[in-house]
Each structure stands twice: as structure tokens, then as C-alpha cells.
Design a protein around this motif. Sequence first.
Motif, short mmCIF file in Angstrom:
data_model
loop_
_atom_site.label_atom_id
_atom_site.label_comp_id
_atom_site.label_asym_id
_atom_site.label_seq_id
_atom_site.Cartn_x
_atom_site.Cartn_y
_atom_site.Cartn_z
N TYR A 1 0.72 -1.09 0.11
CA TYR A 1 0.02 0.17 0.14
C TYR A 1 0.91 1.24 -0.02
O TYR A 1 0.27 2.34 -0.41
CB TYR A 1 -0.97 0.03 1.28
CG TYR A 1 -2.12 -0.74 0.75
CD1 TYR A 1 -3.19 -0.62 -0.03
CD2 TYR A 1 -2.58 -2.07 1.89
CE1 TYR A 1 -3.83 -1.48 -0.29
CE2 TYR A 1 -3.53 -2.90 1.58
CZ TYR A 1 -4.53 -2.64 0.56
OH TYR A 1 -5.17 -3.62 0.36
N GLY A 2 1.94 1.18 0.41
CA GLY A 2 2.88 2.41 0.46
C GLY A 2 3.20 2.56 -1.09
O GLY A 2 3.30 3.70 -1.63
N SER A 3 3.45 1.53 -1.95
CA SER A 3 3.91 1.76 -3.05
C SER A 3 2.69 2.26 -4.16
O SER A 3 2.80 3.07 -5.04
CB SER A 3 4.16 0.38 -3.71
OG SER A 3 5.56 -0.30 -3.23
N ILE A 4 1.61 1.72 -3.57
CA ILE A 4 0.12 2.06 -4.35
C ILE A 4 0.06 3.69 -3.79
O ILE A 4 -0.32 4.43 -4.92
CB ILE A 4 -1.07 1.37 -3.82
CG1 ILE A 4 -0.77 -0.04 -4.18
CG2 ILE A 4 -2.37 2.08 -4.15
CD1 ILE A 4 -2.12 -0.91 -3.56
N LEU A 5 0.33 3.96 -2.81
CA LEU A 5 0.23 5.52 -2.49
C LEU A 5 0.91 6.47 -3.34
O LEU A 5 0.48 7.43 -3.64
CB LEU A 5 -0.03 5.75 -0.82
CG LEU A 5 -0.77 5.14 -0.07
CD1 LEU A 5 -0.43 5.43 1.32
CD2 LEU A 5 -2.13 5.64 -0.67
#
Length: 367
Positions: free
Chosen positions: A218-222
Amino acid sequence: MDNTTEQAINYEYYYDLAVTDTPGSASFQVLYMSHIYIPMLYFMMFFAGFSGNLFVLIVIGNRHKRSRRLVDTFVLNLALADLVFVFTLPLWAVSAGQFDHWPFGNVLCKISSYIITVNRFSNIFFLTCMSVDRYLAVVRLMDSHFLRSSKCVHLTCGVVWGISLLFGIPSLVYRNLYEQDDKGFCLDNLESFFFRAMILLTVFLTFMLPVLIIVLCYGSILVKLRSHSITAANPRTEARRRHSLKIVFTIITTFLVSWLPYNVFKTIQVISKMSDAELSHDTHIYLARGLIISSCLAFVNSCVNPAIYLFLDKQFRRSAAAMCLNCLRHGDTQQSYFSSNSISNGTTESLGSTTSRARLFSLTQKN
């Protein structure tokens, strides 16, 4: 004091759902009146989890295959795991209402504990798979055609179930019914070094590693959504980004709130046992209280997932609304069908009786 009683008391201090200071004694409770409100809480979880997860299975199961998303496969399996788990809650509710006495025998003691363990693994693994799927869909869309194929997703679900069923075996073996004063208590055998090592391993596999994977995904998604938002400067893109942030925050927060306390207390429990640390009586009580509350909190996670889908997933809401409307229309159609049949039958009967009376009148006139 015989060896069995001494062993049962020793287990009680380390039992993850302990209710009494001494097994079978209602004179002192770790949590006051817990034999009343814990069963009520478990029954509430049962009804909410049963209806909610069954509703999820019906809504997604009724979707046309073409309209299903790949992530829906993980959602279906997650709902199925939660549905199987909540069937054990009435057993634990009855046990908690009898001051932790287990009246259902050794077989159900082992099976119920095994189901909880398998649910714990599968629940978190499917949640992690959903996070990886979201990462592939947003960040690596062009490079993940095979990984996001229907065949690969079904294979992944099979692997998750296999690993969960396999890793749950120690709980099936080392959970037993211990007798004291004609009462049985369903307890873990924490005297086994292998089982204690497996508990620490499950804490790593079912909490630390999944949290790391989820945070990275989710860090990469954000980062990806933010870069696209800045580049596009599109209000609709910005709105989608905020909606994705809300979903991400809710999923991660629910996961951490549900499982962090349990894993912390469980780790303290096992490490203190492995190190042969002499804990005071008050420390034992605080540890038991923490494990009771954190276990209930972890169980709640199986009930709130349907609510997350309903409030945050627009497609799920549309599917649920469409299914409810179809049911209502089907009911109205059946009602109008029966009403029209009754009207037509009544008209036919009246016509038939009128014809009979006319024939009778003509015969009378002829005579």
C-alpha cells in the motif's frame, strides 16, 4: 494436589481464554462478571458474522462471472473462512458462561481450536493476497498478466488453504481436555517446547510478515497514486486517490487493531514460559485479562469484514442493491401472479355458474 490438578492450574495462567484464577473456581474471576457478558459478546459475534459473511457469499456468488473482479475470489474465500469460524463461537460462549468449563468433549475441543487456528492463518493470508493483488493492479499492471489471471488466483487460494490446514495441525495435537473436579477445561499444552516454538513462528507468519507486506504494497500504491494525481491534476483522479487512501487506512487500521494486542500478549506469554521467568500473581492476572480482551478483539475481525465491503466497496454495494431489488421484484411478480390467477379463477367460476343457471332456466321454460 495431584499432578493433573497442578498441571491444569499451571496451564490456566497461560491459557489464552482464561476466565478463572483456578480452573473450576467461580470465587475469583480475572474479569468480573465475564461469565455473563463474554457469552453475550460471542453470540452477538456469531449472529453478525454468520449473517454478514453469508450475505457476502450470496452477493458475490450471484454475480455474473464476467462482472467479477479477481479480488472477489479472495473475498469469497475470506468470507468462507470467517463463516466456518463463527460456527465455533456458540461453543466458546457456553464454555465461558460455565466459568470456562468445556462440556463438549475432547474431540470438539481439538476441532474448535483447530478451526480458530486455520481461520487465523487463512484470514490474514487472504488479506495479504488482496493487498498484493491491489499492488499488481495499480503499480505493476503491465507486468502482471499471468499473476493476475483467474487460474493463478485460484491456485493461490488453494495454496493458502493448504498452508493454513497444515500449520493448524499443532493446535489440533497440543490442545486437550484437562479434567479437574469432574469438569473439563480445553487448554493448550504449553509444556511442549515444539508447540511454544510454533506459537512464536505463527506470530511471525500471521502478523509481522503480513504487516510488512501490506505496508510495502500500500505504500507503493500511495506513491503511484500520488504521482499520477500530480501529473494529471484531474479532480476526478484526486477524488479516486482520496477514496483509495480511505480504503487503505481502514483495512490496515482494522488489521492492526484486531490482531496487534493478541499477538503482543501471546508473545509475552510464550517468552515468559520459555525463559522460566517467575511472574508475580498480579502479572499473571494482568496477562490473563489482556489475553481475554485481545482474543475477543481478534474474533471481531471476522465480523467487521462484511461491513467494510458494504461501506467502502461501491461495486459490492451496487451488487447487493441489485440483488435485493431483484428479490423484491420477484416477490411482487409472484404475488401479482397468484392474484391474477385467483381473479381469473373467480371469473371463470362465476361465468360457469351463470351459464348453469341459464341452462336450468331454459329447461324450466320448455317444460
